[in-house]
Write a protein that holds these residues in place. Structure first.
Motif, PDB file in Angstrom:
ATOM      1  N   ALA A 151     -80.293 -22.844  20.078  1.00 37.07           N
ATOM      2  CA  ALA A 151     -80.713 -21.447  19.994  1.00 37.07           C
ATOM      3  C   ALA A 151     -82.143 -21.308  20.507  1.00 37.07           C
ATOM      4  N   ALA A 152     -82.390 -20.284  21.311  1.00 36.54           N
ATOM      5  CA  ALA A 152     -83.756 -19.946  21.727  1.00 36.54           C
ATOM      6  C   ALA A 152     -84.352 -19.067  20.636  1.00 36.54           C
ATOM      7  N   VAL A 153     -85.295 -19.602  19.888  1.00 37.17           N
ATOM      8  CA  VAL A 153     -85.725 -19.016  18.616  1.00 37.17           C
ATOM      9  C   VAL A 153     -87.209 -18.652  18.635  1.00 37.17           C
ATOM     10  N   GLN A 154     -87.529 -17.479  18.129  1.00 36.39           N
ATOM     11  CA  GLN A 154     -88.922 -17.106  17.867  1.00 36.39           C
ATOM     12  C   GLN A 154     -89.183 -16.906  16.382  1.00 36.39           C
ATOM     13  N   ASP A 155     -88.198 -16.352  15.654  1.00 36.47           N
ATOM     14  CA  ASP A 155     -88.323 -16.218  14.202  1.00 36.47           C
ATOM     15  C   ASP A 155     -87.741 -17.467  13.541  1.00 36.47           C
ATOM     16  N   LEU A 156     -88.609 -18.230  12.898  1.00 39.34           N
ATOM     17  CA  LEU A 156     -88.233 -19.523  12.331  1.00 39.34           C
ATOM     18  C   LEU A 156     -88.217 -19.449  10.809  1.00 39.34           C
ATOM     19  N   ASP A 157     -87.110 -19.848  10.215  1.00 35.51           N
ATOM     20  CA  ASP A 157     -86.999 -19.966   8.765  1.00 35.51           C
ATOM     21  C   ASP A 157     -86.973 -21.456   8.452  1.00 35.51           C
ATOM     22  N   LEU A 158     -87.967 -21.956   7.724  1.00 37.94           N
ATOM     23  CA  LEU A 158     -88.079 -23.402   7.560  1.00 37.94           C
ATOM     24  C   LEU A 158     -88.669 -23.790   6.214  1.00 37.94           C
ATOM     25  N   MET A 159     -88.374 -25.025   5.821  1.00 38.42           N
ATOM     26  CA  MET A 159     -89.024 -25.631   4.663  1.00 38.42           C
ATOM     27  C   MET A 159     -90.270 -26.344   5.165  1.00 38.42           C
ATOM     28  N   VAL A 160     -91.390 -26.132   4.485  1.00 40.14           N
ATOM     29  CA  VAL A 160     -92.670 -26.675   4.926  1.00 40.14           C
ATOM     30  C   VAL A 160     -93.260 -27.557   3.836  1.00 40.14           C
ATOM     31  N   CYS A 161     -93.704 -28.740   4.231  1.00 40.34           N
ATOM     32  CA  CYS A 161     -94.555 -29.564   3.377  1.00 40.34           C
ATOM     33  C   CYS A 161     -95.983 -29.361   3.874  1.00 40.34           C
ATOM     34  N   TRP A 162     -96.814 -28.712   3.074  1.00 35.82           N
ATOM     35  CA  TRP A 162     -98.162 -28.352   3.511  1.00 35.82           C
ATOM     36  C   TRP A 162     -99.126 -29.508   3.251  1.00 35.82           C
ATOM     37  N   MET A 163     -99.917 -29.857   4.262  1.00 31.46           N
ATOM     38  CA  MET A 163    -100.818 -31.004   4.176  1.00 31.46           C
ATOM     39  C   MET A 163    -102.279 -30.621   4.360  1.00 31.46           C
ATOM     40  N   GLY A 164    -102.563 -29.362   4.639  1.00 28.97           N
ATOM     41  CA  GLY A 164    -103.928 -28.946   4.954  1.00 28.97           C
ATOM     42  C   GLY A 164    -104.823 -28.864   3.731  1.00 28.97           C
ATOM     43  N   GLU A 165    -106.118 -29.015   3.982  1.00 29.42           N
ATOM     44  CA  GLU A 165    -107.099 -28.881   2.895  1.00 29.42           C
ATOM     45  C   GLU A 165    -107.119 -27.448   2.372  1.00 29.42           C
ATOM     46  N   ARG A 166    -107.081 -26.480   3.304  1.00 24.15           N
ATOM     47  CA  ARG A 166    -107.037 -25.073   2.910  1.00 24.15           C
ATOM     48  C   ARG A 166    -105.590 -24.616   2.783  1.00 24.15           C
ATOM     49  N   PRO A 167    -105.281 -23.745   1.819  1.00 26.53           N
ATOM     50  CA  PRO A 167    -103.890 -23.329   1.598  1.00 26.53           C
ATOM     51  C   PRO A 167    -103.323 -22.559   2.784  1.00 26.53           C
ATOM     52  N   MET A 168    -102.000 -22.588   2.914  1.00 27.37           N
ATOM     53  CA  MET A 168    -101.304 -21.732   3.866  1.00 27.37           C
ATOM     54  C   MET A 168    -101.098 -20.373   3.213  1.00 27.37           C
ATOM     55  N   ARG A 169    -101.456 -19.311   3.942  1.00 25.81           N
ATOM     56  CA  ARG A 169    -101.306 -17.953   3.417  1.00 25.81           C
ATOM     57  C   ARG A 169    -100.606 -17.075   4.443  1.00 25.81           C
ATOM     58  N   THR A 170     -99.968 -16.038   3.956  1.00 27.31           N
ATOM     59  CA  THR A 170     -99.321 -15.067   4.837  1.00 27.31           C
ATOM     60  C   THR A 170    -100.364 -14.434   5.755  1.00 27.31           C
ATOM     61  N   GLY A 171    -100.011 -14.296   7.033  1.00 22.68           N
ATOM     62  CA  GLY A 171    -100.924 -13.711   8.004  1.00 22.68           C
ATOM     63  C   GLY A 171    -101.724 -14.722   8.797  1.00 22.68           C
ATOM     64  N   ALA A 172    -101.691 -15.993   8.386  1.00 21.58           N
ATOM     65  CA  ALA A 172    -102.438 -17.024   9.100  1.00 21.58           C
ATOM     66  C   ALA A 172    -101.756 -17.335  10.431  1.00 21.58           C
ATOM     67  N   THR A 173    -102.547 -17.756  11.413  1.00 24.44           N
ATOM     68  CA  THR A 173    -102.009 -18.180  12.701  1.00 24.44           C
ATOM     69  C   THR A 173    -102.181 -19.698  12.845  1.00 24.44           C
ATOM     70  N   LEU A 174    -101.172 -20.326  13.402  1.00 24.18           N
ATOM     71  CA  LEU A 174    -101.157 -21.773  13.568  1.00 24.18           C
ATOM     72  C   LEU A 174    -100.573 -22.109  14.932  1.00 24.18           C
ATOM     73  N   LEU A 175    -100.707 -23.364  15.308  1.00 21.85           N
ATOM     74  CA  LEU A 175     -99.980 -23.878  16.458  1.00 21.85           C
ATOM     75  C   LEU A 175     -98.743 -24.604  15.962  1.00 21.85           C
ATOM     76  N   VAL A 176     -97.619 -24.374  16.641  1.00 26.68           N
ATOM     77  CA  VAL A 176     -96.372 -25.058  16.324  1.00 26.68           C
ATOM     78  C   VAL A 176     -96.076 -26.043  17.437  1.00 26.68           C
ATOM     79  N   LYS A 177     -95.883 -27.319  17.073  1.00 21.74           N
ATOM     80  CA  LYS A 177     -95.491 -28.348  18.035  1.00 21.74           C
ATOM     81  C   LYS A 177     -94.038 -28.718  17.744  1.00 21.74           C
ATOM     82  N   HIS A 178     -93.154 -28.294  18.662  1.00 18.44           N
ATOM     83  CA  HIS A 178     -91.722 -28.528  18.494  1.00 18.44           C
ATOM     84  C   HIS A 178     -91.209 -29.290  19.706  1.00 18.44           C
ATOM     85  N   THR A 179     -90.664 -30.471  19.518  1.00 18.61           N
ATOM     86  CA  THR A 179     -90.314 -31.418  20.587  1.00 18.61           C
ATOM     87  C   THR A 179     -91.526 -31.523  21.529  1.00 18.61           C
TER      88      THR A 179
END
Length: 420
Positions: free
Chosen positions: A309-337
């Motif tokens: 599937a060519a996907v832009q909306d991703l529903d996923l389980m996340v294990c968060w490793m960052g020092e600062r919490p993940m919050r709604t509205g944050a922008t990140l880089l996604v590395k997929h394959t």
């Protein structure tokens, strides 16, 4: 011989590094100079015997504190199989390192201290192994010598873990009572536990079937690099290098190029050792195509009637490793394959309580080492499969744009919305 990749997991001081050291020592996979160095280090620390954990705990801080911090990779072989071991930390603050070591494992060994039973960290690691889709889990109830090799203790822990694992997406769990310190049931059967009817740990590692764990149905070839010499005898060569993530590939096969949607055929498959008649996961190869089309890093080759599937909306389980919490509205880089895209955190659907597996809804953030279900919006389509179908095309990492540090690992659940 095939290669088995396995990782250790479990709580602090459950004996993971000692078990790996015992496996290497009893299977005669250690050079004499390595053993001499470990013996000197053990004597310098005041130990009355060789500390086999030092075979993997190589950092100075690890040796001083007697803990594992970094993931230690070790290699050994028996006449039946080759092995790659990822010895991972047990401390809560190094959970991200454990995820790194287990992400590519065919099998995971979960150590449980017979004197303590299941701990919170044991459960957390079991949950992570289930989310990471590790096909085989071996629960080693360690330190059986400290409980008098009690069958009752082993069966109690077995029952407790079985009840907990029933809620996890884990297909194959095996239990082995061991003493890593004394070598009971590690490489050879222990006379101290005649009530145990199974084989030793090494026999299990040598015989577990892993060939069917890989997806050989769905062709997935993420392109990592386009090879085009500019001069010399091979200046007309054009190939596309990458690691096969699924399916099999042969010269003459019809393939679909994404994102263009152009269909072509495979002209040849090349490696450093020469051309191949067939390629399969996890081989790294260079593919030549019959037609001259625009193919670059991040693109994918697949079957014309079996595309991800060519996907832009991703529903996923996340294990968060960052020092600062993940919050709604944050922008990140996604590395997929081999494809990277910016992404927006649209919603934190729930946080998973690793002790009870309860879904805590209405949470505003994911803190370090927490696991939750997240909805992301990528800036460009990613070519995805559900993680349960393909761990490579169904997994991704999250990267902080400012520091370029990896801050999360994600597993696509299968409910992502394809791009229309």
């Amino acid at each position: 011989m095939d290669i088995l990749r396995f990782a250790t997991a479990g709580s602090v001081d459950d004996g993971k590094s000692t078990l790996v050291g015992r496996l290497l020592y009893d299977s005669k996979s250690i050079f004499q100079d390595q053993l001499d160095a470990v013996e000197r280090a053990s004597l310098a620390r005041g130990d009355d015997r060789i500390d086999l954990a030092l075979l993997t705990d190589g950092l100075r801080a690890e040796r001083e504190q007697g803990i594992t911090i970094n993931v230690a990779y070790r290699y050994f072989a028996t006449p039946k199989r080759k092995f790659i071991i990822a010895d991972t930390p047990g401390h809560l603050q190094y959970t991200r390192n454990m995820v790194t070591g287990a992400a590519t494992a065919d099998l995971a060994i979960v150590l449980v201290d017979a004197t303590k039973g299941l701990t919170d960290q044991s459960r957390r690691h079991a949950v992570l192994l289930g989310l990471l889709g590790v096909p085989h889990i071996v629960v080693c109830v360690n330190k059986m010598d400290l409980v008098g090799y009690s069958r009752e203790v082993f069966e109690r822990i077995t029952a407790e873990f079985t009840a907990f694992a029933a809620k996890l997406p884990t297909s194959h769990v095996t239990f082995v009572p061991i003493s890593a310190l004394h070598g009971d049931n590690v490489v050879t059967r222990s006379p101290e536990m005649p009530w145990y009817e199974g084989g030793p740990l090494l026999h299990l590692l040598e015989t577990v079937h892993i060939a069917s764990d890989r997806n050989l149905v769905d062709l997935r070839f993420p392109v990592q690099y386009a090879i085009r010499p500019r001069s010399g005898a091979h200046r007309d060569y054009r190939g596309y290098a990458g690691q096969l993530a699924g399916g099999t590939l042969r010269p003459g096969d019809e393939v679909l190029h994404l994102p263009s949607g152009i269909t072509t055929r495979v002209a040849g498959i090349d490696t450093m050792d020469g051309p191949l008649a067939e390629a399969f996961p996890p081989m790294s190869v260079t593919v030549r195509l019959a037609d001259d089309i625009d193919v670059s890093r991040g693109d994918m080759l697949c079957r014309p009637h079996n595309a991800p599937a060519a996907v832009q909306d991703l529903d996923l389980m996340v294990c968060w490793m960052g020092e600062r919490p993940m919050r709604t509205g944050a922008t990140l880089l996604v590395k997929h394959t081999t494809r990277t895209a910016r992404a927006l955190v649209r919603d934190l659907r729930y946080r998973l309580d690793v002790h009870t597996l309860h879904r805590e809804r209405g949470v505003g953030e994911l803190r370090r080492n927490e696991i939750g279900r997240v909805r992301l919006r990528a800036a460009r389509p990613l070519f995805c499969d559900p993680y349960s179908r393909n761990r490579l095309t169904g997994g991704l990492i999250l990267i902080d744009e400012a520091s370029n540090q990896t801050v999360g690992a994600g597993m696509i659940t299968g409910s992502a919305v394809p791009v229309e």
